[in-house]
Design a protein around this motif. Structure first.
Motif, PDB file in Angstrom:
ATOM      1  N   PRO A   1     -35.833  -8.538 -20.180  1.00 19.78           N
ATOM      2  CA  PRO A   1     -36.364  -7.171 -20.336  1.00 19.78           C
ATOM      3  C   PRO A   1     -37.404  -7.076 -21.454  1.00 19.78           C
ATOM      4  O   PRO A   1     -38.386  -6.350 -21.335  1.00 19.78           O
ATOM      5  N   GLY A   2     -37.180  -7.828 -22.529  1.00 18.82           N
ATOM      6  CA  GLY A   2     -38.112  -7.810 -23.666  1.00 18.82           C
ATOM      7  C   GLY A   2     -39.498  -8.276 -23.264  1.00 18.82           C
ATOM      8  O   GLY A   2     -40.517  -7.703 -23.658  1.00 18.82           O
ATOM      9  N   MET A   3     -39.521  -9.342 -22.435  1.00 25.63           N
ATOM     10  CA  MET A   3     -40.801  -9.892 -21.992  1.00 25.63           C
ATOM     11  C   MET A   3     -41.547  -8.903 -21.084  1.00 25.63           C
ATOM     12  O   MET A   3     -42.759  -8.726 -21.180  1.00 25.63           O
ATOM     13  N   VAL A   4     -40.791  -8.241 -20.189  1.00 24.64           N
ATOM     14  CA  VAL A   4     -41.389  -7.241 -19.285  1.00 24.64           C
ATOM     15  C   VAL A   4     -41.917  -6.068 -20.105  1.00 24.64           C
ATOM     16  O   VAL A   4     -43.037  -5.582 -19.889  1.00 24.64           O
TER      17      VAL A   4
ATOM     18  N   ASN B   1     -34.282  -9.035 -27.015  1.00 26.21           N
ATOM     19  CA  ASN B   1     -33.493  -9.801 -26.025  1.00 26.21           C
ATOM     20  C   ASN B   1     -32.112 -10.153 -26.558  1.00 26.21           C
ATOM     21  O   ASN B   1     -31.184 -10.401 -25.794  1.00 26.21           O
ATOM     22  N   GLU B   2     -32.016 -10.193 -27.903  1.00 20.82           N
ATOM     23  CA  GLU B   2     -30.704 -10.484 -28.501  1.00 20.82           C
ATOM     24  C   GLU B   2     -29.668  -9.437 -28.085  1.00 20.82           C
ATOM     25  O   GLU B   2     -28.492  -9.730 -27.938  1.00 20.82           O
ATOM     26  N   ALA B   3     -30.138  -8.197 -27.891  1.00 18.78           N
ATOM     27  CA  ALA B   3     -29.219  -7.090 -27.571  1.00 18.78           C
ATOM     28  C   ALA B   3     -28.510  -7.336 -26.245  1.00 18.78           C
ATOM     29  O   ALA B   3     -27.377  -6.889 -26.045  1.00 18.78           O
ATOM     30  N   THR B   4     -29.192  -8.033 -25.356  1.00 20.41           N
ATOM     31  CA  THR B   4     -28.570  -8.276 -24.034  1.00 20.41           C
ATOM     32  C   THR B   4     -27.524  -9.387 -24.112  1.00 20.41           C
ATOM     33  O   THR B   4     -26.674  -9.507 -23.238  1.00 20.41           O
ATOM     34  N   GLU B   5     -27.635 -10.203 -25.170  1.00 21.49           N
ATOM     35  CA  GLU B   5     -26.649 -11.298 -25.331  1.00 21.49           C
ATOM     36  C   GLU B   5     -25.512 -10.822 -26.230  1.00 21.49           C
ATOM     37  O   GLU B   5     -25.550 -10.967 -27.437  1.00 21.49           O
ATOM     38  N   ASP B   6     -24.537 -10.214 -25.645  1.00 22.90           N
ATOM     39  CA  ASP B   6     -23.311  -9.747 -26.309  1.00 22.90           C
ATOM     40  C   ASP B   6     -23.551  -8.706 -27.396  1.00 22.90           C
ATOM     41  O   ASP B   6     -22.693  -8.486 -28.251  1.00 22.90           O
ATOM     42  N   GLY B   7     -24.716  -8.132 -27.418  1.00 24.29           N
ATOM     43  CA  GLY B   7     -24.982  -7.040 -28.380  1.00 24.29           C
ATOM     44  C   GLY B   7     -24.897  -7.491 -29.829  1.00 24.29           C
ATOM     45  O   GLY B   7     -24.570  -6.707 -30.705  1.00 24.29           O
ATOM     46  N   ARG B   8     -25.228  -8.763 -30.117  1.00 19.61           N
ATOM     47  CA  ARG B   8     -25.164  -9.218 -31.518  1.00 19.61           C
ATOM     48  C   ARG B   8     -26.318  -8.629 -32.332  1.00 19.61           C
ATOM     49  O   ARG B   8     -27.384  -8.421 -31.801  1.00 19.61           O
ATOM     50  N   ARG B   9     -26.049  -8.402 -33.603  1.00 22.57           N
ATOM     51  CA  ARG B   9     -27.140  -7.923 -34.467  1.00 22.57           C
ATOM     52  C   ARG B   9     -26.986  -8.543 -35.855  1.00 22.57           C
ATOM     53  O   ARG B   9     -27.080  -7.897 -36.861  1.00 22.57           O
ATOM     54  N   ASN B  10     -26.761  -9.867 -35.855  1.00 26.75           N
ATOM     55  CA  ASN B  10     -26.492 -10.556 -37.135  1.00 26.75           C
ATOM     56  C   ASN B  10     -27.760 -10.684 -37.980  1.00 26.75           C
ATOM     57  O   ASN B  10     -27.748 -10.434 -39.179  1.00 26.75           O
ATOM     58  N   SER B  11     -28.859 -11.043 -37.315  1.00 24.48           N
ATOM     59  CA  SER B  11     -30.050 -11.443 -38.088  1.00 24.48           C
ATOM     60  C   SER B  11     -31.056 -10.310 -38.268  1.00 24.48           C
ATOM     61  O   SER B  11     -32.246 -10.541 -38.222  1.00 24.48           O
ATOM     62  N   THR B  12     -30.573  -9.086 -38.447  1.00 24.03           N
ATOM     63  CA  THR B  12     -31.490  -7.931 -38.566  1.00 24.03           C
ATOM     64  C   THR B  12     -32.474  -8.108 -39.720  1.00 24.03           C
ATOM     65  O   THR B  12     -33.679  -7.893 -39.559  1.00 24.03           O
ATOM     66  N   THR B  13     -31.995  -8.522 -40.858  1.00 18.01           N
ATOM     67  CA  THR B  13     -32.865  -8.664 -42.045  1.00 18.01           C
ATOM     68  C   THR B  13     -33.950  -9.690 -41.786  1.00 18.01           C
ATOM     69  O   THR B  13     -35.128  -9.453 -42.081  1.00 18.01           O
TER      70      THR B  13
ATOM     71  N   ALA C   1     -46.382 -10.851 -33.787  1.00 17.60           N
ATOM     72  CA  ALA C   1     -45.449  -9.788 -34.176  1.00 17.60           C
ATOM     73  C   ALA C   1     -44.762  -9.197 -32.941  1.00 17.60           C
ATOM     74  O   ALA C   1     -43.544  -8.978 -32.933  1.00 17.60           O
ATOM     75  N   ASN C   2     -45.524  -8.975 -31.875  1.00 19.90           N
ATOM     76  CA  ASN C   2     -44.953  -8.375 -30.663  1.00 19.90           C
ATOM     77  C   ASN C   2     -44.051  -9.337 -29.899  1.00 19.90           C
ATOM     78  O   ASN C   2     -43.052  -8.920 -29.315  1.00 19.90           O
ATOM     79  N   MET C   3     -44.411 -10.624 -29.924  1.00 18.45           N
ATOM     80  CA  MET C   3     -43.535 -11.640 -29.283  1.00 18.45           C
ATOM     81  C   MET C   3     -42.198 -11.705 -30.036  1.00 18.45           C
ATOM     82  O   MET C   3     -41.132 -11.843 -29.435  1.00 18.45           O
ATOM     83  N   TRP C   4     -42.310 -11.613 -31.336  1.00 21.10           N
ATOM     84  CA  TRP C   4     -41.102 -11.633 -32.180  1.00 21.10           C
ATOM     85  C   TRP C   4     -40.213 -10.425 -31.864  1.00 21.10           C
ATOM     86  O   TRP C   4     -38.995 -10.541 -31.753  1.00 21.10           O
ATOM     87  N   LEU C   5     -40.860  -9.256 -31.695  1.00 16.05           N
ATOM     88  CA  LEU C   5     -40.126  -8.031 -31.341  1.00 16.05           C
ATOM     89  C   LEU C   5     -39.437  -8.200 -29.981  1.00 16.05           C
ATOM     90  O   LEU C   5     -38.287  -7.793 -29.789  1.00 16.05           O
ATOM     91  N   SER C   6     -40.155  -8.828 -29.044  1.00 13.77           N
ATOM     92  CA  SER C   6     -39.602  -9.067 -27.702  1.00 13.77           C
ATOM     93  C   SER C   6     -38.357  -9.944 -27.789  1.00 13.77           C
ATOM     94  O   SER C   6     -37.313  -9.662 -27.175  1.00 13.77           O
ATOM     95  N   ALA C   7     -38.455 -11.028 -28.584  1.00 12.58           N
ATOM     96  CA  ALA C   7     -37.304 -11.943 -28.746  1.00 12.58           C
ATOM     97  C   ALA C   7     -36.141 -11.211 -29.420  1.00 12.58           C
ATOM     98  O   ALA C   7     -34.964 -11.393 -29.060  1.00 12.58           O
ATOM     99  N   TRP C   8     -36.472 -10.367 -30.376  1.00 12.82           N
ATOM    100  CA  TRP C   8     -35.444  -9.601 -31.101  1.00 12.82           C
ATOM    101  C   TRP C   8     -34.683  -8.680 -30.129  1.00 12.82           C
ATOM    102  O   TRP C   8     -33.460  -8.602 -30.129  1.00 12.82           O
TER     103      TRP C   8
END
Length: 1475
Positions: A1171-1174, A945-957, A936-943
């Motif tokens: 940043p997510g991993m840190v 990290n998406e913010a740093t890549e052009d601020g996309r938020r397509n796959s929120t659901t 669950a926490n690794m998934w949160l970290s990956a999630w």
């Protein structure tokens, strides 16, 4: 500040961001360095000074002699003052010569110089106050060095850049200053010698904490020596340090007593004021709503006055710790921003990592100082409360004592005092919890805005759910405690009456009763375990659910709400902080409600009525008299009618007086009135001199026989020897292995008997009837008067002077000594095997002389050697137990205390009891739960990290869905593992108790004779309680912390592989600390457990014998004994608390290193890390400190608690007696038909290794014969009956009943066909019907018929409950005579062909004795009767008499023939006046 630095050469800037932050070589401006940086240590010292001076004034330890170290510190301080003022004068020199230095060059040297002077003076003041190591000054010098490091570097860099030194004078003075403050820091770390007159000079093993330096105290280094010793070998009591003076009972109890007395005084004044204001006009009264209620003394207020100051210091520590706990989440935020910003200078990252480490270390040090402070205060609380309760118990009135059982009074000390102690460390949560919640919400709001309200709402919603679960668990616990109490009470009765159960073959009935209670107890335990599973689910899943809801709401609120690493992981850290107060507060509130009940119970007890010490006047008395009562009216309680009224008695000095009268006339009450034990309603009582008191039921302390005889007096060998001779104890001392050093306690009773035959020797007799004096006079005068006394004597002693019949009389004798006067009060007691044939025949004349001696001692001038009443030890059977004891005389071997590491086989035993499959499944479920949490926490970290890549938020659901699924899976696995654990542990609890119970019910009688019942009961109470309640939570928490720690390492190594390098050294350090701690802690807990029981057993012993203690004026001595026992217990508690702190500081330091390295390696490898991993790595690291510490603590607790399994197993494998029923060899129905008993060459010993007590015994008793068995103590009388019932198994030969060898059949088949009326009439709590017929085999008509024949029908009929009349424990609500008649009724119900009567007529009055003898003669006419006779007159009409001597048949014939033969029996009969 800029103006302060002037314009000149330094420039005027105080702060320059370009110079200090946005550069790869940061530095502070010279202005900042010379002003604020130089002032920081000075500000600290002046701020701390007022509080420190107050502290020093109140903690004077004596002065320390001026040492070289002190001189050196002073010299350094003076030099620093000189250096500072040199700088100041240099500035003035410049001013004179027109240089105009900046104002800061005048202000800073002046401030620093004055501060250095203050520090120097403080060194000397501390010396005079006895301070060996000063924390205030160590921190001051440390700050001076730290603040000087930056100018140290700056000046060198500046000189390097410029190529020259700009201000050589100040450059030189600064480096001299730096060298001196560094020296001062080093010197301050050394401690001074102990002050003069300190305890170290007299104490053999003082606590090292007293002399420990500041740094040693801060890190608990002073404990290390004991930890090493505990690792090398198991600790023993002599290894423990003495308590510091402020923790000892003498100090603590005195302070609390003073505060409590002050409360009582204020309440009394308030009551008096309220009473004097009674004349208020009626309308005023109506307007005011009646008079105010009288104020009660508040025990809580007394506690606050006594322990409040210590609590205040702990509050300061808690506040600092709470504030520090919020620093690391903020630093994590800065670190993630640093990782996200590739242009940020690298030193920022290193600084953040360093600050995280420093902050964590400070948090650790402060937190453990707080814990140490608060837990020590808890110890003092317990010491104080126990001391106050003990002192009160010595002065309560008898009516108060009657209201509550000894067990209830002990509960005040063991349960209620402990409850208050346990809640004390968490009281600060009342303000700390809300503070943490407010701060956490504030910081969360800054990160996530209003969306955090959703998470907080969920947390608040969970509070009542947790509260309901906690309340339900508490309710179940209370119910379970009731079952547990009734089970232990029943077990206690079973162990007390095990001999009777075996003789009657009643074990199955009682076994069924215990198992029935246990079944209901386990049902509640199972329900509580399921509720515990729910609370664990909420505890583990709350942070996750809150994070899920908060983040879900946050990303759903608007397109601009992008979830990045900083927001996600800082929020997770803050939610983790929030979890603690939210889960603790409901528990604290429910704990407080329990504690308030305990406080009220203690307060109620402390406000109970006390005995009036002025009730008996001891100083003035009419000349020539020793005891006088003038018109005395006495009652046992104010609400009861008087027991004695209008009593007038005058006893002359040296007179021997007897008090006689029927049962219940007030003889014992009269003795109690003379002792001041009754409440005096009117009249006066005068008693001259000291008092000696022999109570009806002998009160024996659990100590050596010599200690019991001396009872606190100094040993005078000659007088002591004469006393033993007068008590006829010398022969018994020869039997005991340790002589008078033999320990006697629950196994031996030393008793006194007197008979009515002594009455002719008295100076006069007082006859009581219905609480009044009916007759007084000399013996002959009363006989001639033909009143009630004369009738009584003619009925029961037709030949007084020939026959020594024993009567339930009480004797009061006064004797005067050459140097002082003493009153001797003797109450006739219930005898155990005390008869005329005990040792050597005691002639009637000798007895006459003995009683006469009591009153004539002083006139013969032998005051020092006065004898005391004749005492006999119990039967030889009980004394024989001592024969195998060690030569040092301990009757009962000390309970062995386990030492060293717990064997793996014990863990294996428990795992098998739980179920091996269940154990494996639990471990796998925990592993699965940890994997789900990491996922669950690794998934949160990956999630994030998406913010740093052009601020996309397509796959929120999708992100939320997967995150939720993994979290819910984790929750389900937690619940499953908890339920599995509950099922397994309840199964283990059931099996372990069942095995123990079945083994104990089948243990031979010899086991119970050599093992104190308290020790066996401990297995059923404390050890089973640990298995029931403590083991499962300990294992669950151990698994939880173990998997959390492993998860942390996995996550950190996965994100920063470089971390693997430091894993091994950290793990090695961790294992080392763990091994030192567990070995020491385990043994300390065992020592604490062993030393706790004597505190409570001494208290219960005191409550039982309080009247004797008061009579001998030994109250203060007993208070000192109690204090010493409490202090002994606290001596092991104190290092146990310190060991937890020692461990905590070291393990948390290791956890802080984990945080540091996780952050450091993240900084080093920031180019390859997201940043997510840190965020994930460091947020995990921040949690590991708690898990690592908790894992060792739980491991130690598990080792301590698993000992309970070891102890239960030990008593589940002891040797058992023969089978109850042998299926292939059952006696025929109706056996025995004749009742013929034959002993063939029969020999028996009590236990292997002991001498034979019956040797080649051969005799035959024909069916229907009445045989009396006589002989001296140790002749083998009781051994014969025990052999007949196979309580002792043959060492040779056999016993046949109606031709059937009793060794071939089952024990119950044998015992159920024999009947015994035992000497001690033992009853069990329950209905009268159950006591007569536990298997419900007899009809109601049969029971009533038996009651009628045993003369109990009228009594039982008069009871409203009839046959369901509730007998109290031991049948205490029936008289001894009635209990004996109940035993007779049992015998009548049995209808067996063989009756064994172990005569107990010494314990009952003459009327009951006559009833029993008459019933036996009529109802058992056709039966074989074997009677162990204590008085020959009862067996003179028997068919035959068996005389035993040293285990062999000495004589066996009819009484007439034996008297004619003029052998042993003739001698006995002659002594008793029958021949």
């Amino acid at each position: 500040m800029d103006a302060l630095c002037g314009s000149g050469e330094l420039g005027s800037k105080f702060w320059d961001a370009n110079l200090s932050l946005h550069t790869d070589t940061p530095d502070l401006t010279p202005c900042f360095q010379n002003s604020l940086l130089a002032w920081v240590p000075c500000i600290y010292l002046w701020a701390a000074l007022p509080c420190y001076l107050v502290y020093l004034r109140h903690h004077h330890h004596g002065y320390i002699v001026l040492s070289h170290l002190s001189r050196l510190k002073t010299v350094v301080g003076v030099l620093l003052w000189c250096v500072s003022w040199t700088d100041l004068f240099y500035s003035f020199h410049g001013l004179v010569h027109g240089w105009a230095p900046a104002p800061v060059f005048f202000v800073t040297p002046l401030v620093v110089g004055v501060t250095m002077l203050l520090a120097t003076l403080l060194v000397q003041y501390e010396r005079l106050q006895g301070v060996q190591s000063s924390g205030v000054l160590i921190i001051f010098w440390f700050l001076c060095v730290v603040c000087a490091i930056i100018p140290f570097r700056s000046k060198i860099l500046s000189a390097t850049v410029e190529g020259k030194i700009l201000d050589p004078f100040r450059f030189a003075t600064f480096y001299v200053y730096f060298a001196l403050v560094f020296c001062a820091l080093i010197l301050s770390c050394f401690r001074e010698k102990p002050p003069l007159f300190s305890l170290k000079n007299v104490d053999p093993n003082p606590c090292p904490e007293t002399d420990a330096g500041f740094l040693s105290r801060l890190s608990f280094w002073w404990f290390t020596k004991l930890a090493i010793l505990g690792y090398r070998r198991p600790l023993e009591e002599q290894d423990l340090w003495s308590l510091n003076k402020e923790n000892r009972s003498e100090t603590v109890v005195q302070r609390l007593l003073e505060a409590w007395k002050k409360q009582q005084k204020q309440a009394a004044q308030h009551k008096a004021a309220a009473a004097s204001g009674k004349t208020v006009a009626s309308e005023d009264e109506e307007l005011l709503g009646g008079r105010p209620r009288p104020r009660k003394p508040s025990f809580l207020r007394a506690l606050l006055v006594t322990f409040g100051p210590g609590f205040t210091i702990s509050t300061c520590f808690m506040l600092i710790q709470d504030l520090l706990s919020f620093v690391n989440p903020q630093l994590l935020s800065v670190l993630i921003r640093f990782i996200s910003n590739p242009t940020a200078p690298t030193w920022w990252g290193f600084l953040v990592a360093g600050l995280m480490f420093v902050c964590s270390v400070m948090q650790t040090l402060v937190l453990h100082q707080y814990y140490h402070c608060i837990f020590v205060m808890g110890l003092r609380l317990r010491t104080g409360i126990i001391g106050v309760i003990y002192r009160k118990a010595l002065v309560i009135t008898n009516s108060v004592k009657r209201e509550s059982t000894v067990g209830e009074l002990v509960n005040l000390m063991s349960v209620d005092a402990q409850r208050i102690t346990d809640i004390a460390p968490f009281l600060n949560m009342l303000w700390s919890g809300p503070l943490q919640i407010v701060l956490a919400i504030y910081f969360l709001w800054q990160k996530l805005g209003p969306s955090i309200l959703a998470g907080v709402a969920l947390m608040v919603l969970l509070i009542p759910i947790n509260g309901v679960v906690a309340m339900k668990m508490r309710t179940l616990q209370v119910e379970q405690m009731k079952f547990k109490d009734s089970r232990i009470k029943l077990m206690s009765e079973i162990l007390g009456g095990i001999k009777v159960l075996k003789l009657y073959a009643w074990e199955p009935s009682f076994l069924e009763q215990v198992e029935g209670i246990r079944h209901r107890e386990l049902r509640l335990l199972r329900q509580a375990a399921y509720l515990h599973a729910i609370s664990i689910f909420t505890w583990i899943c709350t942070p996750f659910l809150v994070t899920l809801i908060t983040l879900g709401v946050y990303v759903s609120l608007g397109p601009n709400n992008v979830l990045d690493a900083e927001k996600a992981f800082v929020s997770v850290s803050l939610f983790n902080i929030l979890k603690n107060p939210l889960s603790m507060l409901p528990q604290l509130i429910s704990g407080l409600t329990q504690t308030s009940v305990s406080l009220k119970r203690i307060q109620h007890f402390l406000t109970q009525d006390e005995l009036d010490p002025q009730c008996v006047e001891r100083n003035t008395i009419t000349p020539g008299y020793a005891v006088t009562i003038d018109n005395g009216t006495f009652t046992w309680a104010q609400d009861l009618p008087p027991t004695l009224h209008s009593i007038d008695i005058q006893v002359p000095k040296g007179a021997l007086v007897a008090v006689v009268g029927p049962v219940g006339c007030g003889k014992s009450s009269l003795v109690s009135a003379l002792l001041g034990e009754m409440e005096k309603l009117e009249g006066k009582v005068h008693v001259k001199g000291s008092v000696a008191y022999v109570p009806q039921q002998a009160w024996i302390q659990n100590c050596t026989l010599q200690d019991n005889v001396l009872f606190g007096q100094a040993l005078d060998p000659k007088r002591y020897q004469r006393t033993l001779e007068a008590c006829a104890l010398l022969a018994d001392l020869e039997v005991l292995p340790g002589g008078d050093k033999t320990e006697i306690g629950e196994k031996t009773r030393v008793l006194v008997t007197h008979g009515i035959s002594f009455l002719p020797q008295t100076d006069f007799v007082v006859v009581l009837a219905d609480g009044q004096v009916s007759e007084v006079g000399t013996y002959p005068a009363l006989l001639q008067r033909n009143g009630s006394f004369a009738n009584f004597l003619h009925n029961y002693a037709p030949d007084e002077g020939e026959e020594c019949l024993e009567e339930n009389s009480r004797t009061a004798a006064a004797l005067e000594e050459a140097d002082d006067e003493e009153v001797l009060l003797i109450e006739d007691t219930l005898s155990s095997h005390t008869d005329l044939m005990d040792n050597e025949p005691v002639l009637y004349e000798v007895q006459k002389q003995f009683m006469r001696q009591l009153s004539t001692m002083s006139s013969e001038g032998e005051g020092q050697g006065r004898p005391v009443p004749r005492r006999r030890l119990g039967p030889a059977e009980k004394l024989a137990q001592a024969a195998e004891a060690k030569a040092n005389g301990t009757l009962i071997e000390e309970e062995k205390m386990e030492t060293g590491k717990v064997k793996l086989s014990v863990f294996w035993d428990y795992a098998r009891a739980v179920g091996l499959c269940t154990t494996l499944v639990i471990c796998l479920l925990y592993a699965g739960q940890s994997a789900a949490a990491i996922g669950a926490n690794m998934w949160l970290s990956a999630w994030t990290n998406e913010a740093t890549e052009d601020g996309r938020r397509n796959s929120t659901t999708q992100r939320l869905g997967v995150y939720a699924t993994l979290g819910i899976l984790q929750g389900l696995l937690v619940v499953l593992s908890s339920i599995m654990m509950a099922v397994g542990c309840v199964r283990a609890a059931r099996l372990l108790h069942q095995t123990l119970l079945h083994n104990k019910m089948r243990s031979p009688q010899s086991f119970f004779d050599t093992t104190p019942s308290g020790r066996i009961l401990n297995r059923f109470s404390k050890d089973i309680c640990v298995i029931d309640e403590a083991l499962a939570p300990t294992i669950l928490m151990l698994l939880s912390s173990f998997y959390t720690s492993i998860s942390t390492l996995v996550v950190i190594v996965a994100s920063t592989p470089l971390f693997a390098v430091v894993t091994l050294p950290l793990a090695a350090f961790y294992i080392l600390v763990q091994r030192f701690y567990v070995a020491t802690s385990r043994q300390l807990k065992r020592l604490e457990s062993v030393s706790r029981s004597p505190v409570y057993s001494h208290f219960s012993e005191t409550v039982t014998g309080s009247s004797v203690i008061r009579a001998y004026g030994r109250s203060q001595a007993f208070e000192a004994i109690s204090d010493a026992k409490v202090d002994t217990n606290q001596r092991s508690c104190y290092p146990s608390i310190s060991s937890n702190r020692w461990l905590g500081v070291r393990v948390e330091f290791m956890g802080n290193l984990v945080v540091f390295f996780a952050a450091l390696f993240a900084v080093i490898g920031r180019s390859s890390l997201s940043p997510g991993m840190v965020g994930l790595s460091v947020s995990y690291a921040l949690q590991v400190t708690f898990s690592l510490n908790w894992m060792i603590r739980m491991l130690s607790d598990l080792e301590t608690n698993i000992v309970a399994v070891e102890r239960v197993k030990e008593y589940s494998k002891t040797e058992t007696e023969a089978p109850w029923v042998v299926e292939g060899s059952r006696p025929p129905a109706g056996w025995p038909t004749k009742g013929e008993v034959e002993f063939r060459n029969y020999s028996v010993r009590y236990r292997p290794g002991l001498d034979l007590v019956l040797k080649d015994l051969s005799l035959r008793v024909r069916g229907g014969e009445k045989v009396g068995i006589v002989g001296r103590t140790g002749a083998g009388k009781s051994s014969m009956t025990l052999s007949l019932f196979r309580l002792l198994e043959a060492a040779g030969g056999e016993i046949r009943i109606d031709g059937l060898n009793v060794a071939d059949i089952g024990l119950h088949d044998l015992r159920s066909q024999l009947t015994i009326i035992p000497q001690d009439p033992i009853l069990f709590s329950g209905t009268l019907r159950m006591n007569l017929d536990p298997f419900s085999n007899s009809s109601e008509e049969d029971i009533w018929r038996a009651l009628e024949l045993s003369h109990l029908k009228s009594f039982v009929s008069s009871q409203p409950a009839g046959l369901n009349f509730q007998c109290s424990e031991g049948g205490e609500n029936l008289s001894v005579g009635q209990r004996q008649l109940v035993c007779l009724a049992r015998a009548l119900l049995r209808k067996s062909r063989i009756l064994v009567l172990d005569e107990a007529t010494a314990a009952i009055d003459l009327e009951t004795d006559d009833l029993i003898q008459a019933t036996i003669r009529t109802q058992f006419e056709s039966c074989t009767v074997l009677t162990i006779a204590h008085r020959l007159n009862t067996i003179m009409d028997y068919t035959r008499v068996l005389v035993l001597d040293k285990g062999t048949v000495a004589e066996f014939d009819s009484p007439t023939n034996l008297i004619a033969a003029r052998g042993i029996f003739y001698g006995m009969a002659r002594d008793a006046g029958l021949a």
